[in-house]
Design an enzyme around this catalytic site. Structure first.
Site, mmCIF file in Angstrom:
data_model
loop_
_atom_site.group_PDB
_atom_site.id
_atom_site.type_symbol
_atom_site.label_atom_id
_atom_site.label_comp_id
_atom_site.label_asym_id
_atom_site.label_seq_id
_atom_site.Cartn_x
_atom_site.Cartn_y
_atom_site.Cartn_z
ATOM 1 N N LYS A 131 9.870 1.083 -7.787
ATOM 2 C CA LYS A 131 8.928 2.367 -7.686
ATOM 3 C C LYS A 131 9.450 3.472 -8.102
ATOM 4 O O LYS A 131 8.662 4.217 -8.721
ATOM 5 C CB LYS A 131 8.473 2.322 -6.220
ATOM 6 C CG LYS A 131 7.348 1.505 -5.725
ATOM 7 C CD LYS A 131 6.399 1.733 -4.915
ATOM 8 C CE LYS A 131 5.235 0.695 -4.379
ATOM 9 N NZ LYS A 131 4.423 0.951 -3.250
ATOM 10 N N LYS A 213 5.889 -10.220 -10.410
ATOM 11 C CA LYS A 213 5.214 -10.076 -9.276
ATOM 12 C C LYS A 213 3.645 -9.902 -9.494
ATOM 13 O O LYS A 213 3.497 -8.929 -10.153
ATOM 14 C CB LYS A 213 5.538 -9.653 -8.034
ATOM 15 C CG LYS A 213 4.911 -9.432 -6.875
ATOM 16 C CD LYS A 213 5.696 -8.662 -5.763
ATOM 17 C CE LYS A 213 5.084 -7.197 -5.768
ATOM 18 N NZ LYS A 213 5.413 -6.306 -4.660
ATOM 19 N N LYS A 216 -1.220 -4.899 -8.204
ATOM 20 C CA LYS A 216 -2.349 -4.167 -8.613
ATOM 21 C C LYS A 216 -1.751 -2.940 -9.768
ATOM 22 O O LYS A 216 -2.609 -2.514 -10.412
ATOM 23 C CB LYS A 216 -2.993 -3.549 -7.432
ATOM 24 C CG LYS A 216 -2.260 -2.827 -6.418
ATOM 25 C CD LYS A 216 -3.137 -2.742 -5.130
ATOM 26 C CE LYS A 216 -2.266 -3.170 -3.967
ATOM 27 N NZ LYS A 216 -3.065 -3.564 -2.905
HETATM 28 P P1 TYM Z 1 1.976 -4.378 0.355
HETATM 29 O O1 TYM Z 1 0.862 -3.838 0.691
HETATM 30 O O2 TYM Z 1 2.583 -4.377 -0.735
HETATM 31 O O3 TYM Z 1 1.454 -6.037 0.306
HETATM 32 C C1 TYM Z 1 1.043 -6.732 1.492
HETATM 33 C C2 TYM Z 1 1.644 -8.170 1.799
HETATM 34 O O4 TYM Z 1 1.168 -8.834 0.769
HETATM 35 C C3 TYM Z 1 2.293 -9.605 0.229
HETATM 36 N N1 TYM Z 1 2.336 -9.743 -1.173
HETATM 37 C C4 TYM Z 1 2.341 -10.879 -1.930
HETATM 38 N N2 TYM Z 1 2.608 -12.050 -1.627
HETATM 39 C C5 TYM Z 1 2.806 -13.024 -2.513
HETATM 40 N N3 TYM Z 1 2.653 -12.749 -4.103
HETATM 41 C C6 TYM Z 1 2.418 -11.461 -4.471
HETATM 42 N N4 TYM Z 1 2.383 -11.291 -5.550
HETATM 43 C C7 TYM Z 1 2.350 -10.576 -3.357
HETATM 44 N N5 TYM Z 1 2.226 -9.120 -3.760
HETATM 45 C C8 TYM Z 1 2.267 -8.616 -2.313
HETATM 46 C C9 TYM Z 1 3.454 -8.462 0.614
HETATM 47 O O5 TYM Z 1 4.570 -9.289 0.892
HETATM 48 C C10 TYM Z 1 2.825 -8.152 1.933
HETATM 49 O O6 TYM Z 1 3.071 -8.935 3.217
HETATM 50 N N6 TYM Z 1 5.377 -2.552 3.120
HETATM 51 C C11 TYM Z 1 4.370 -3.392 2.992
HETATM 52 C C12 TYM Z 1 3.418 -3.126 4.183
HETATM 53 C C13 TYM Z 1 3.701 -2.920 5.547
HETATM 54 C C14 TYM Z 1 4.375 -3.993 6.405
HETATM 55 C C15 TYM Z 1 4.613 -3.154 7.745
HETATM 56 C C16 TYM Z 1 4.238 -5.425 6.357
HETATM 57 C C17 TYM Z 1 3.828 -1.755 6.157
HETATM 58 N N7 TYM Z 1 4.300 -1.965 7.463
HETATM 59 C C18 TYM Z 1 4.893 -3.846 8.612
HETATM 60 C C19 TYM Z 1 4.624 -6.212 7.444
HETATM 61 C C20 TYM Z 1 5.171 -5.265 8.585
HETATM 62 C C21 TYM Z 1 3.711 -3.311 1.612
HETATM 63 O O7 TYM Z 1 4.075 -2.665 0.791
HETATM 64 O O8 TYM Z 1 3.077 -4.572 1.532
#
Ligand code: TYM
Length: 348
Positions: A131, A213, A216
């Site tokens: 990022k 990956k 968005k």
């Molecule tokens: P975020 O918002 O980027 O993504 C949300 C969830 O989607 C999964 N994910 C994917 N899984 C498979 N293939 C992909 N291409 C893909 N893109 C995203 C992510 O692994 C995630 O599970 N930091 C986290 C949000 C968060 C969180 C938490 C998660 C904040 N606090 C506490 C668990 C527990 C995040 O940015 O996910």
């Protein structure tokens, strides 16, 4: 005498009842458009786990401002994501589902944990490196300390399991390290959580660049499927998916595009890779891509229909997130107070 024995038996049964269900916590950033990766990597498991476990879910809106947001768009994204998660099957009657910024304990524990997290640990996070490369003009402190806030989210609820996609594994490992460090100093304050990563769908890749990956922030719009994309758009994106010149549907090294499509198809239909290879034996990539697209359309159809109804009912959404926040505050405050007391703060 019998009375006391019976009391002990009842207490044992009650504590077993309380202990039986493991606690699950997870969150997703409402940063505009839920992707097929988010859905298959995380959301699908959230929904499945609700009956077996005690689940608590959140929209991690505080996390989104590590990247600059336009205020009106940010509000719309949060409301859209809230309705969409309910449409996917998150049931607020079973699982408190709240908006992170409504529960002040998150920001507070994050500050405490920042003081138990090392600069070097944060600097090693791949998401920070990615990022900060993408947003070189805004490498803010929040982007750097983001994993301490994520650790706070999880540790506040004494979660046993955290359903996430594979990209969050490193943050989960850091959460465990922070918790162990804190417990090592002060005793058993935090439960040490485990990541719960699905077998199929843990890492959905871009349809245009299958070595990165699905996200968005993909610059090529055809690389990313959104849960709210229309059936036509979904089919078109799958038809354009990058494959290879082997012309054989099989899972193998170097066939990143086909491997990705097979993983998506497996995650949506529940079929194994062997079954998929047999199903498409002798058929071309065109047939396969269409079948994957159609399976995804069918998976998302009921979600899109539910979303239309739910997003129109603002009063219901408001009631759900208010109830969720109230419950989340009650649970998380106990952990925050315990951590503060152990550190040496004077509680009110
Ligand atoms: P975020 O918002 O980027 O993504 C949300 C969830 O989607 C999964 N994910 C994917 N899984 C498979 N293939 C992909 N291409 C893909 N893109 C995203 C992510 O692994 C995630 O599970 N930091 C986290 C949000 C968060 C969180 C938490 C998660 C904040 N606090 C506490 C668990 C527990 C995040 O940015 O996910």
């Amino acid at each position: 005498m019998h009375f006391f024995r019976d009391c002990i038996v009842i207490c044992n049964i009650m504590s077993e009842e309380i202990e039986r269900k493991k606690r699950v916590f997870s969150a997703v950033q409402p940063s505009g458009g839920l992707t097929l990766g988010n859905y298959l990597g995380a959301l699908k498991n959230w929904v499945k786990m609700q009956d077996e476990f005690e689940c608590i879910y959140a929209l991690a809106d505080l996390h989104t401002i590590t990247v600059r947001q336009e205020p009106a768009k940010m509000r719309a994204n949060i409301m859209e994501a809230y309705a969409l998660f309910l449409a996917c099957g998150v049931d607020p009657e079973k699982s408190p589902f709240f908006i992170q910024s409504h529960v002040h304990t998150h920001a507070e524990l994050a500050w405490l944990l920042n003081c138990y997290t090392q600069f070097g640990e944060l600097g090693r996070m791949t998401q920070f490196k990615d990022k900060s490369a993408k947003h070189a003009d805004n490498i803010n402190a929040g982007l750097f300390t983001y994993p301490s806030l994520m650790a706070a989210d999880i540790l506040l609820y004494q979660a046993d399991m955290v359903p996430v996609g594979a990209d969050q594994k490193q943050h989960l490992e850091l959460t465990r390290d922070i918790a162990q460090r804190f417990n090592g100093i002060y005793g058993n304050v935090f439960k040490i959580p485990e990541a719960y990563i699905p077998k199929a769908g843990a890492r959905v890749m871009s349809l245009q660049e299958p070595t990165s990956k699905m996200s968005k922030s993909d610059t090529n719009v055809n690389g990313c499927i959104y849960v709210l994309d229309s059936p036509d758009v979904i089919i078109k994106k799958f038809k354009r998916a990058v494959t290879d010149s082997d012309a054989c549907v099989r899972y193998a090294d170097g066939k990143d595009g086909i491997n990705n499509l097979m993983s998506i198809y497996s995650s949506v239909t529940g079929k194994s890779f062997d079954e998929i290879e047999r199903e498409f034996d002798g058929k071309g990539y065109g047939d396969f891509k269409l079948a994957v697209g159609e399976a995804v359309v069918e998976e998302l159809r009921p979600i899109q229909e539910n979303f239309k109804k739910l997003s129109a009912d603002k009063a219901y959404l408001q009631q759900c997130y208010a109830n969720g926040a109230e419950l989340a505050l009650r649970i998380s405050k106990r952990t925050l107070d315990k951590a503060m007391k152990k550190i040496g703060f004077v509680l009110k």
